[in-house]
Design a protein around this motif. Structure first.
Motif, PDB file in Angstrom:
ATOM      1  N   UNK A   3       0.837  -1.206   0.000  1.00 29.98           N
ATOM      2  CA  UNK A   3       0.000   0.000   0.000  1.00 29.98           C
ATOM      3  C   UNK A   3       0.869   1.252   0.000  1.00 29.98           C
ATOM      4  N   UNK A   4       1.937   1.235   0.777  1.00 28.85           N
ATOM      5  CA  UNK A   4       2.858   2.377   0.785  1.00 28.85           C
ATOM      6  C   UNK A   4       3.501   2.564  -0.589  1.00 28.85           C
ATOM      7  N   UNK A   5       3.967   1.457  -1.181  1.00 28.33           N
ATOM      8  CA  UNK A   5       4.643   1.524  -2.481  1.00 28.33           C
ATOM      9  C   UNK A   5       3.704   2.006  -3.582  1.00 28.33           C
ATOM     10  N   UNK A   6       2.428   1.617  -3.486  1.00 27.25           N
ATOM     11  CA  UNK A   6       1.438   2.006  -4.493  1.00 27.25           C
ATOM     12  C   UNK A   6       0.969   3.442  -4.314  1.00 27.25           C
ATOM     13  N   UNK A   7       1.339   4.061  -3.192  1.00 26.19           N
ATOM     14  CA  UNK A   7       0.854   5.412  -2.919  1.00 26.19           C
ATOM     15  C   UNK A   7      -0.629   5.419  -2.602  1.00 26.19           C
ATOM     16  N   UNK A   8      -1.072   4.385  -1.900  1.00 28.53           N
ATOM     17  CA  UNK A   8      -2.490   4.257  -1.548  1.00 28.53           C
ATOM     18  C   UNK A   8      -2.958   5.447  -0.712  1.00 28.53           C
ATOM     19  N   UNK A   9      -4.249   5.618  -0.669  1.00 30.41           N
ATOM     20  CA  UNK A   9      -4.863   6.671   0.134  1.00 30.41           C
ATOM     21  C   UNK A   9      -4.329   6.592   1.563  1.00 30.41           C
ATOM     22  N   UNK A  10      -4.059   7.734   2.197  1.00 29.49           N
ATOM     23  CA  UNK A  10      -3.542   7.722   3.572  1.00 29.49           C
ATOM     24  C   UNK A  10      -4.415   6.929   4.545  1.00 29.49           C
ATOM     25  N   UNK A  11      -5.730   6.945   4.371  1.00 32.20           N
ATOM     26  CA  UNK A  11      -6.605   6.184   5.260  1.00 32.20           C
ATOM     27  C   UNK A  11      -6.363   4.688   5.106  1.00 32.20           C
ATOM     28  N   UNK A  12      -6.088   4.255   3.891  1.00 34.00           N
ATOM     29  CA  UNK A  12      -5.805   2.837   3.628  1.00 34.00           C
ATOM     30  C   UNK A  12      -4.485   2.448   4.288  1.00 34.00           C
ATOM     31  N   UNK A  13      -3.461   3.268   4.106  1.00 31.74           N
ATOM     32  CA  UNK A  13      -2.163   2.989   4.716  1.00 31.74           C
ATOM     33  C   UNK A  13      -2.297   2.972   6.237  1.00 31.74           C
ATOM     34  N   UNK A  14      -3.023   3.944   6.782  1.00 27.00           N
ATOM     35  CA  UNK A  14      -3.202   4.013   8.233  1.00 27.00           C
ATOM     36  C   UNK A  14      -3.908   2.768   8.760  1.00 27.00           C
ATOM     37  N   UNK A  15      -4.903   2.270   8.023  1.00 28.22           N
ATOM     38  CA  UNK A  15      -5.618   1.074   8.483  1.00 28.22           C
ATOM     39  C   UNK A  15      -4.719  -0.156   8.400  1.00 28.22           C
ATOM     40  N   UNK A  16      -3.920  -0.273   7.328  1.00 29.45           N
ATOM     41  CA  UNK A  16      -2.964  -1.384   7.261  1.00 29.45           C
ATOM     42  C   UNK A  16      -1.968  -1.291   8.399  1.00 29.45           C
ATOM     43  N   UNK A  17      -1.505  -0.086   8.735  1.00 29.30           N
ATOM     44  CA  UNK A  17      -0.588   0.077   9.866  1.00 29.30           C
ATOM     45  C   UNK A  17      -1.242  -0.398  11.159  1.00 29.30           C
ATOM     46  N   UNK A  18      -2.492   0.001  11.371  1.00 29.96           N
ATOM     47  CA  UNK A  18      -3.204  -0.379  12.595  1.00 29.96           C
ATOM     48  C   UNK A  18      -3.371  -1.892  12.674  1.00 29.96           C
ATOM     49  N   UNK A  19      -3.759  -2.506  11.576  1.00 29.43           N
ATOM     50  CA  UNK A  19      -3.954  -3.956  11.564  1.00 29.43           C
ATOM     51  C   UNK A  19      -2.622  -4.673  11.762  1.00 29.43           C
TER      52      UNK A  19
END
Length: 97
Positions: free
Chosen positions: A49-65
């Motif tokens: 998600x980080x490499x793809x430049x995903x939406x910050x909310x998506x990256x934040x949720x992956x970080x949380x999980x």
């Protein structure tokens, strides 16, 4: 080269806020994709998600999980995610479910 999401935007997505249009659906898709994943799989999904430049909310949720799974043995299960369950309870109580 893909641009990484702005770290400040990812940090802001971690803070309590009213979701932007489409944000709730995007985060729900992350949770559905994460269902059954182990820590290493979630870690790989976060990096992707980080490499793809995903939406910050998506990256934040992956970080949380990913952080949740680092402290939790076994696969991710939305029904066993205390943060998510608290959020769903609050939405139900406030009629924003």
């Amino acid at each position: 080269m893909t641009e990484h999401p702005d770290e400040a935007a990812v940090e802001a997505a971690h803070e309590p806020h009213d979701p932007a249009p489409g944000e709730r659906a995007a985060v729900d898709r992350v949770r559905a994709e994460a269902d059954g994943m182990g820590h290493h799989q979630a870690e790989a999904a976060l990096e992707a998600a980080r490499e793809e430049g995903a939406d910050p909310a998506v990256v934040a949720e992956w970080e949380r999980i990913e952080e949740h799974l680092a402290a939790h043995r076994g696969p991710y299960a939305p029904a066993a995610d205390p943060f998510l369950q608290g959020l769903l309870t609050a939405r139900t109580q406030h009629g924003t479910g």
